[in-house]
Scaffold this motif. Structure first.
Motif, PDB file in Angstrom:
ATOM      1  N   MET B 848       0.885  -1.039   0.589  1.00  0.00           N
ATOM      2  CA  MET B 848      -0.374   0.449  -0.426  1.00  0.00           C
ATOM      3  C   MET B 848       0.696   1.234  -0.291  1.00  0.00           C
ATOM      4  O   MET B 848       1.121   1.345   0.470  1.00  0.00           O
ATOM      5  CB  MET B 848      -1.128   0.389   1.221  1.00  0.00           C
ATOM      6  CG  MET B 848      -2.307   0.876   1.141  1.00  0.00           C
ATOM      7  SD  MET B 848      -2.700   0.476   3.309  1.00  0.00           S
ATOM      8  CE  MET B 848      -4.721  -0.158   2.598  1.00  0.00           C
ATOM      9  N   GLU B 849       0.337   1.984  -0.775  1.00  0.00           N
ATOM     10  CA  GLU B 849       1.224   3.762  -0.728  1.00  0.00           C
ATOM     11  C   GLU B 849       0.837   4.437   1.301  1.00  0.00           C
ATOM     12  O   GLU B 849       0.428   3.871   1.834  1.00  0.00           O
ATOM     13  CB  GLU B 849       0.147   4.939  -1.275  1.00  0.00           C
ATOM     14  CG  GLU B 849       0.131   4.663  -2.678  1.00  0.00           C
ATOM     15  CD  GLU B 849       1.072   5.032  -3.657  1.00  0.00           C
ATOM     16  OE1 GLU B 849       1.620   4.591  -4.763  1.00  0.00           O
ATOM     17  OE2 GLU B 849       1.962   5.337  -2.798  1.00  0.00           O
ATOM     18  N   LEU B 854      -1.825   5.348   5.675  1.00  0.00           N
ATOM     19  CA  LEU B 854      -2.312   5.810   6.654  1.00  0.00           C
ATOM     20  C   LEU B 854      -3.246   6.524   7.386  1.00  0.00           C
ATOM     21  O   LEU B 854      -4.729   6.123   7.834  1.00  0.00           O
ATOM     22  CB  LEU B 854      -1.626   7.782   6.596  1.00  0.00           C
ATOM     23  CG  LEU B 854      -0.809   7.994   8.027  1.00  0.00           C
ATOM     24  CD1 LEU B 854       0.254   8.822   7.175  1.00  0.00           C
ATOM     25  CD2 LEU B 854      -1.156   9.027   9.178  1.00  0.00           C
ATOM     26  N   ALA B 855      -4.722   6.903   5.736  1.00  0.00           N
ATOM     27  CA  ALA B 855      -6.168   7.458   6.001  1.00  0.00           C
ATOM     28  C   ALA B 855      -6.668   5.715   6.004  1.00  0.00           C
ATOM     29  O   ALA B 855      -7.644   6.057   6.719  1.00  0.00           O
ATOM     30  CB  ALA B 855      -5.535   7.792   4.284  1.00  0.00           C
ATOM     31  N   THR B 891       6.480  -4.512   4.308  1.00  0.00           N
ATOM     32  CA  THR B 891       6.791  -3.765   5.264  1.00  0.00           C
ATOM     33  C   THR B 891       6.725  -2.382   4.790  1.00  0.00           C
ATOM     34  O   THR B 891       7.234  -2.347   3.342  1.00  0.00           O
ATOM     35  CB  THR B 891       7.875  -3.797   5.755  1.00  0.00           C
ATOM     36  OG1 THR B 891       7.960  -5.188   5.999  1.00  0.00           O
ATOM     37  CG2 THR B 891       8.556  -3.061   6.724  1.00  0.00           C
ATOM     38  N   ILE B 892       5.769  -1.026   4.966  1.00  0.00           N
ATOM     39  CA  ILE B 892       5.847   0.068   4.270  1.00  0.00           C
ATOM     40  C   ILE B 892       7.037   0.931   4.952  1.00  0.00           C
ATOM     41  O   ILE B 892       7.234   1.073   4.382  1.00  0.00           O
ATOM     42  CB  ILE B 892       4.256   0.716   4.646  1.00  0.00           C
ATOM     43  CG1 ILE B 892       3.598  -0.465   3.529  1.00  0.00           C
ATOM     44  CG2 ILE B 892       4.137   1.693   3.929  1.00  0.00           C
ATOM     45  CD1 ILE B 892       1.735  -0.571   3.638  1.00  0.00           C
ATOM     46  N   ALA B 893       6.821   0.879   6.575  1.00  0.00           N
ATOM     47  CA  ALA B 893       7.559   1.720   6.852  1.00  0.00           C
ATOM     48  C   ALA B 893       8.414   0.486   8.372  1.00  0.00           C
ATOM     49  O   ALA B 893       7.788  -0.319   8.809  1.00  0.00           O
ATOM     50  CB  ALA B 893       6.478   2.958   7.071  1.00  0.00           C
ATOM     51  N   LYS B 894       9.654   1.030   8.725  1.00  0.00           N
ATOM     52  CA  LYS B 894       9.642   1.137  10.133  1.00  0.00           C
ATOM     53  C   LYS B 894       9.997   1.964  11.251  1.00  0.00           C
ATOM     54  O   LYS B 894       9.916   3.477  10.299  1.00  0.00           O
ATOM     55  CB  LYS B 894      10.796   0.061   9.609  1.00  0.00           C
ATOM     56  CG  LYS B 894      11.726  -0.189  10.830  1.00  0.00           C
ATOM     57  CD  LYS B 894      12.770  -0.781  10.183  1.00  0.00           C
ATOM     58  CE  LYS B 894      13.851  -1.579  11.938  1.00  0.00           C
ATOM     59  NZ  LYS B 894      14.829  -2.054  10.886  1.00  0.00           N
TER      60      LYS B 894
END
Lengths: 436, 953
Positions: B848-849, B854-855, B891-894
């Motif tokens: 996902m973007e 987030l949204a 994994t999108i962010a860490k």
């Protein structure tokens, strides 16, 4: 619907301008002149949209007819109407030319008022129109005459008036066919079709009911199954029936009857009219075969040899034969030898035109030509347009035969036998091309 | 003397003279003068000053003079409303005239005078004329109602003219009916919802009767009106079609086209297996072909319509290719349209002929036509695979002609052929490169540059070729600049060692020296990609391209449907909806084809009707509570591979909510993410900063990025394969007359596979294996038959892998990942159930973007969040992330908070459900905490099991 109708001469000067709808202004007249008539390049479409206004145009010799609208009109109808308008004008004063239009402008306005109301086409049959719009002005009409006119214009048989009388009842039937061919250099038929018309001239009294019969395969086969033996007997001897791909009829023909029984019945208009059009693609007799041979001898010379063969009964004669052999643009000189007829190089048309007055069936003739070319730097090869042919033959290349045309008029005392009938077949070349 | 003299008077003082003549006592002189006035009016001179004098001539017995005066009035009354009132008396008097022609003339003319005072006086005479005994007057009055409506709609309604007009539909005279229909149709257009025409089976019957009797124009009005009707069922539709088909033989092309419109529209409602449907299809072809022998203008209209018909129902004309062959003398507009239709009709059966023709056309004179012909050859190659080779060689022949525009056009289409058939025709590249210098059109240059970039590894001097274009970079069109930029980046990624300088050059040209925002943006994107993650750059830039579709420039289906409803009209000629070229309210109403509905017996499946109507039934995926009779379903074995497509799952929860970055707990994440992207916060901010500032902040990272590129092998974690559970026995031999089945599920290259091991523990040979699934939560179904081709002898074992699709029928199971299977062989049918790891439903594009993540995270209610513990796991966050990625858990962010790694991950299921996860990993602590958020919380448990399985194996 149609918002306005303009007629221009070749310079773009307005000869007739009739506006039917409020959304069309005078500036529309100028818009078409500037954007289409005065446009430098070739016409790329018969429908032009300028500033949300649509212009439909057709050209007849030097005359432009333009219909204008701002709505989503029936485009096919607009063009059909413009053609009809030309026909009506021609029926009233002959050729559609600037001279004739200027001479008859009052008449044209009168016609336009009658055949187009608020942009909706109304009855436009010249037979009916001529009963009350004349060039001599309106003569005094009796009350009966008036109501006869109005019932004819609005009635079911708008194309014929009552009370026609002839001393001699006569009928002329012409089967006019144009045979179209596109052939490959190797003699393979790429496409071929006949588009034919049955044109009638009828001089019959009263309100006659007519029935027309031809050797339509569907009808013959049906009759054959029904056990009509004489028809079957004939159909075994060679090609007696033809397969018609499609046909269209004059509005006098009862279409629903054709659809259900495939019989062609009608009350004919008076005088000359086109009864039907048809198209066939199967078993066409191609009256001529063209065999081309083009040889490029170096960069400055072409050798062309063309043989034509006639392919019909030897007793028949083809007439007005013309073969057109295109030559390159950089042709400097041509030498022609032909066995029959006359051949000439026409520089202005970039073609050798070979004419033969008459030619019987099962014959052949030949032309050979040497074409000298100017050397050019133009890299593009010569496009070699196809060799085209024109001719006229006294038979129907589709094989169509008129079986009968019966006339019934119950109220007057003449019968089918009293009507003198003439039938003639003419086959002409349509686009008759052989690639080389 | 002839009338043409009136056109030549150009002297001064003309108006004055005309005035005198108009007031002359002599009738002839008067008439002459009026003619002169009309002639002047025609050529555009303003003769409005003569208004009173002309109107004075109106009182006359001479009908010809009267008509001329009326003509003048229609033109100028609006500019002289006060004077126009002078004419009213005569009009009213004429409406009472014993001669019906005069009555009609008066009412016709009055309707054309758009002056309020005159319209007031029009109402009474109009009312009388609508009921006149003479049909000629009535048919004129009918149109007059439409005129009056155009001037003052309210007045028409108030005076009750609409009802009178409706009554005229039942008139005994066919022309009155036709004009009434025309008038009502026009009025109805400006009242889209008024139901003014009130079409019902009775009124339709009246219209169909009048159709047989009225003039050709009247038939058009009636047919166009019929086309707006929607029959109640297929029987009514068929009976109308039967009565309309005879019109196809009419000599008037417009009648034919309008009939075609009615038939094309009503045909939608007929079931396809009906005999009549086939008959109708056959009947449509001949008249359409006949239209092509009409005059060229009509041919053009017909061809534009045939173009639509061929797209909607290709079967009608599929055997008629030859009639569309271009004739040498056709006008150019006919030629171009024919060519378009030829390509649409091209098929394997006729391709040889078509190609021979196209080659012929490519040597013609008209440049546009030749170009289109060359392009058509390319389109044939893309459409008919078998012909591709011949097309390519034809194109090469054409390139040899060296005719400039032919060469350029050929190169443009060859590029498309490469896209369609990769790795097949690249041998021609050398020939193409020879013609590089002759290309002067942007499209051809861009195509050639694309080819060089795409196949850079096969072209030895690709760098030189591209460099040669670079010299005049700023003089190129945007299309070429963009293509050149991409091509050089591709070249660099393929041959990094020799082309570093080149890529630097093009990037700086694109970003620093260009004013074009598109070009600058693309330049920056490449720059940043190359500098941060060269591997990603390679994946993005050199990604495999989707194949281009077969049919290009097809009209979009909903527009096509609308245009089919407008056959014969301008809309069908422009291929645009009426709203695109008609001003105001008229014609803006969108028309649609009717949906198919069954007649009384209900022979039609209602679902089909719905689908045709455009609204596919929306079913929430995986939440279908009714537990049907499973055994019954399973017994209903139908051994053909299942083809029924279940309701398409709607993708849930992907709408971007209003992005409020200032509230909630996740804001810090955004900051961290921003920093991660570019390596320095400045880069992240750079997105919004003015471009002029950019190069400075970019220079440093770029150098580093390029350096990175050279050791592609190192530093990149190789993603691991997806987790595949070990095989377990699903069906013991005891329960299945000697057949033992064990197996597992795997996801390989995006395909779900069921891997089965079949063992024959019986004494006899087993044959005729087949498999079927019961409905299940995610619509799993075999994508093909079970491939056990040889008979299975005693004590033999065979391993089969069965590809699965996810488009089967859906029913919620408990547990969610339960699958009930039936296997059949020559002995019996056996049933077993097994559980599949839900991870095999995780799709490859589940990343996902960040913004969307987030949204979405915020958008999903907290009730849907579930927490799980994973115990005894000894991986660090990096390794865990890699391992999960192998199973399409991305994994999108860490971020790291107080020694605890927070991994944010997304998963997309094959039915479009998104699962968002937050995985907390603390160094030294073997227990992980995982929070899952999903709009369908039911799946959480299964997803958790997957995490556990993947991480621990």
């Amino acid at each position: 619907m149609i918002g306005g109708l303009f007629i221009y001469n070749h310079k773009g000067e307005v000869l007739i301008s009739r506006v039917y709808r409020d959304d069309i202004g005078r500036n529309a007249v100028d818009a078409f002149r500037v954007n289409v008539i005065h446009a430098r390049q070739q016409v790329r479409s018969p429908v032009t949209n300028i500033a949300r206004t649509s212009f439909f145009h057709v050209k007849r010799s030097n005359i432009w007819l333009a219909a204008v609208t701002k709505q989503n009109v029936n485009a096919a109808m607009v063009f059909e109407f413009l053609y009809k308008m030309c026909d009506v004008m021609a029926a009233y004063f002959g050729k559609v030319s600037e001279e004739n239009i200027k001479n008859n402008f009052v008449l044209i306005y009168e016609l336009l008022d009658e055949i187009l109301d608020f942009g909706y086409p109304q009855n436009s049959e010249t037979g009916a129109l001529k009963t009350f719009i004349t060039q001599q002005g309106i003569k005094g009409q009796t009350k009966e005459e008036q109501s006869q006119i109005t019932s004819q214009v609005t009635g079911q048989i708008g194309w014929r008036r009552e009370g026609i009388k002839y001393r001699r009842n006569e009928l002329f039937l012409d089967v006019l066919e144009s045979v179209n061919l596109l052939m490959s250099p190797q003699g393979q038929v790429l496409s071929a079709h006949v588009s034919g018309r049955v044109v009638m001239k009828s001089y019959l009294s009263g309100m006659p009911e007519c029935k027309f019969g031809m050797n339509d395969k569907i009808v013959i086969d049906k009759a054959g199954k029904g056990g009509v033996t004489d028809e079957v007997g004939k159909s075994t001897s060679g090609k007696q029936s033809i397969a018609i791909d499609d046909c269209t009829f004059n509005q006098c023909v009862r279409l629903s009857k054709f659809d259900s029984e495939r019989s062609i019945s009608f009350i004919p208009p008076d005088g000359e009219y086109e009864l039907m059009r048809y198209r066939t693609t199967k078993d066409i007799i191609l009256p001529f075969r063209v065999i081309p041979l083009v040889r490029e001898v170096g960069r400055t010379k072409l050798e062309v040899k063309v043989v034509i063969k006639s392919n019909f009964k030897p007793s028949l004669l083809a007439q007005k034969i013309e073969v057109r052999i295109p030559t390159p643009l950089n042709t400097s000189g041509v030498q022609v030898i032909c066995m029959k007829g006359k051949a000439k190089y026409k520089a202005s048309e970039n073609a050798i035109v070979w004419k033969i007055k008459r030619m019987a069936g099962m014959k052949e003739s030949q032309i050979s030509a040497e074409i000298e070319l100017l050397p050019t730097n133009d890299k593009k090869k010569w496009a070699r347009p196809p060799i085209s042919m024109n001719f006229e033959v006294p038979f129907a290349p589709s094989g169509l035969k008129v079986r009968y045309l019966k006339v019934f008029e119950s109220k007057l005392n003449y019968s089918d036998h009293d009507v003198v009938k003439w039938v003639r077949y003419i086959g002409r070349s349509g686009i008759y091309e052989t690639r080389c | 003397m002839t009338d043409s003299k009136y056109f030549t008077t150009t002297k001064k003082g003309e108006i004055f003279e005309l005035k005198a003549e108009l007031n002359s006592d002599k009738k002839e002189k008067k008439k002459e003068a009026v003619k002169k006035v009309i002639a002047s009016m025609t050529v555009g001179k303003d003769v409005s000053a003569l208004f009173p004098d002309v109107v004075n001539c109106m009182q006359t017995d001479n009908l010809e003079l009267k008509k001329l005066v009326y003509l003048y009035l229609m033109n100028y009354a609006k500019s002289q409303p006060d004077m126009a009132i002078m004419a009213v008396n005569t009009f009213v008097k004429d409406c009472e005239d014993p001669n019906p022609l005069i009555r009609a003339l008066a009412v016709r003319t009055m309707g054309c005078i758009r002056v309020d005072k005159i319209t007031e006086y029009l109402c009474e005479p109009l009312r009388k004329c609508l009921k006149d005994e003479d049909p000629y007057v009535r048919k004129t009055a009918a149109v007059c109602v439409a005129k009056l409506h155009d001037i003052n709609a309210q007045l028409v309604e108030d005076q009750g003219f609409l009802d009178t007009l409706k009554d005229l539909i039942s008139d005994s005279n066919p022309m009155v009916v036709a004009n009434a229909v025309a008038a009502l149709s026009e009025i109805a257009e400006s009242h889209p919802n008024s139901n003014l025409l009130d079409l019902n089976p009775q009124s339709i019957n009246k219209l169909l009767t009048a159709l047989n009797e009225c003039t050709e124009w009247g038939q058009i009005f009636i047919l166009d009106c019929l086309a707006n009707y929607t029959p109640r069922d297929d029987r009514e539709s068929q009976s109308i079609c039967e009565r309309v088909t005879p019109r196809l033989s009419h000599a008037n092309s417009a009648v034919v086209l309008s009939a075609v419109k009615v038939l094309m529209k009503f045909m939608e409602m007929l079931p396809k297996d009906l005999d009549y449907y086939g008959t109708l299809l056959k009947k449509l072809a001949p008249p359409l072909v006949t239209l092509l022998s009409a005059e060229p203008e009509l041919q053009y209209v017909a061809l534009r319509n045939i173009n639509l018909i061929v797209q909607k129902r290709p079967e009608i004309l599929k055997h008629e290719m030859k009639v569309f062959f271009v004739k040498y003398n056709d006008p150019i507009y006919v030629k171009l349209e024919k060519l378009d239709i030829m390509i649409r009709l091209a098929s394997q059966a006729n391709i040889a002929q078509v190609l021979a023709e196209l080659k012929e056309y490519a040597t013609e004179v008209d440049v546009d036509f030749v170009r289109k012909a060359v392009r058509a050859i390319g389109r044939c190659a893309i459409k008919v695979e078998q012909s591709a080779e011949r097309c390519v060689s034809t194109l090469l022949d054409l390139i040899q002609t060296k005719v400039n525009y032919v060469v350029q056009e050929a190169i443009v289409v060859i590029k498309d052929i490469f896209r369609k058939y990769p790795n097949k025709y690249e041998s021609v590249i050398a020939t193409l490169c020879e013609n590089l210098d002759s290309l002067d059109e942007p499209e051809a240059r861009a195509a050639m540059i694309w080819i060089v970039g795409e196949y850079a590894e096969r072209i030895d001097n690709a760098d030189e070729l591209l460099e040669s274009f670079l010299e005049g970079f700023h003089d190129e069109s945007t299309q070429v600049q963009l293509q050149l930029l991409t091509a050089i980046v591709k070249l660099f990624l393929k041959k990094p060692t020799e082309t570093q300088e080149l890529v630097q050059q093009v990037l700086s040209l694109a970003t620093q020296d260009s004013d074009n925002p598109d070009l600058r943006d693309r330049g920056y994107i490449y720059w940043r990609l190359l500098s941060t993650d060269p591997v990603a750059a390679k994946e993005v830039v050199l990604a495999e391209k989707p194949l281009i579709s077969e049919e290009t420039d097809l009209i979009e289906p909903t527009l096509l449907e609308e245009l089919i409803c407008h056959i014969g009209t301008l809309a069908s000629v422009y291929h645009k909806p009426p709203s695109a070229f008609v001003e105001g309210s008229r014609g803006v109403m969108h028309k649609r084809l009717p949906a198919r509905t069954g007649s009384g017996e209900g022979t039609e499946c209602p679902d089909v009707g719905n689908a045709a109507g455009g609204s596919a039934p929306e079913a929430a995926p995986s939440i279908i509570p009714s537990q049907g009779d499973l055994l019954g379903d399973l017994l209903n074995l139908d051994l053909a591979p299942p083809t029924t497509t279940g309701p398409t799952p709607s993708t849930s929860g992907m709408q971007m909510g209003g992005m409020d970055l200032l509230g909630g707990g996740l804001e810090s994440l955004v900051g961290t993410l921003g920093g991660d992207i570019g390596g320095s916060p400045a880069m992240g901010a750079g997105f919004g900063a003015a471009p002029a500032v950019m190069p400075a902040s970019l220079n440093a990272p770029v150098g580093g990025g390029l350096g990175d590129l050279f050791d592609l092998g190192g530093g990149v974690g190789m993603p691991m394969g997806a987790y595949i559970p070990p095989k377990t026995v699903w069906l013991p031999a005891m329960k299945a007359k000697g057949l033992e089945i064990s197996g597992t599920f795997a996801r390989r290259a995006g395909v779900i596979q069921m891997e089965l091991v079949l063992t024959n523990k019986a004494m006899s040979v087993m044959t005729d294996f087949a498999i079927q699934f019961n409905r299940n939560s995610f619509g799993l179904a075999p994508a093909g038959p079970l491939q056990v081709l040889t008979p299975l002898g005693p004590n033999q074992t065979i391993e089969v892998s069965l590809p699965l699709s996810t488009v089967g029928p859906v029913m919620k199971m408990d547990p969610l990942n339960n699958l009930q299977v039936a296997v059949k062989n020559n002995i019996d049918v056996f049933y077993f159930s097994c559980q599949y790891p839900i991870s095999m439903l995780f799709v490859e594009d589940g990343k996902m973007e960040r913004q969307v993540f987030l949204a979405t995270w915020k958008d999903i209610p907290n009730d849907n969040e579930s927490q799980f513990q994973i115990q005894d796991c000894h991986l660090n966050s990096e390794a865990a992330s890699n391992k999960l990625q192998g199973s399409n858990i991305f994994t999108i962010a860490k971020r790291t908070v107080e020694g605890q790694d927070m991994l944010y991950m997304s998963i997309k299921l094959s039915n479009g459900i998104w699962v968002l996860a937050e995985l907390k990993v603390q160094a030294g602590n073997p227990n992980y905490t995982i929070s899952l958020k999903c709009r369908a919380p039911e799946v959480s448990q299964c997803v958790f099991q997957c995490y556990e399985a993947v991480l621990k194996n």
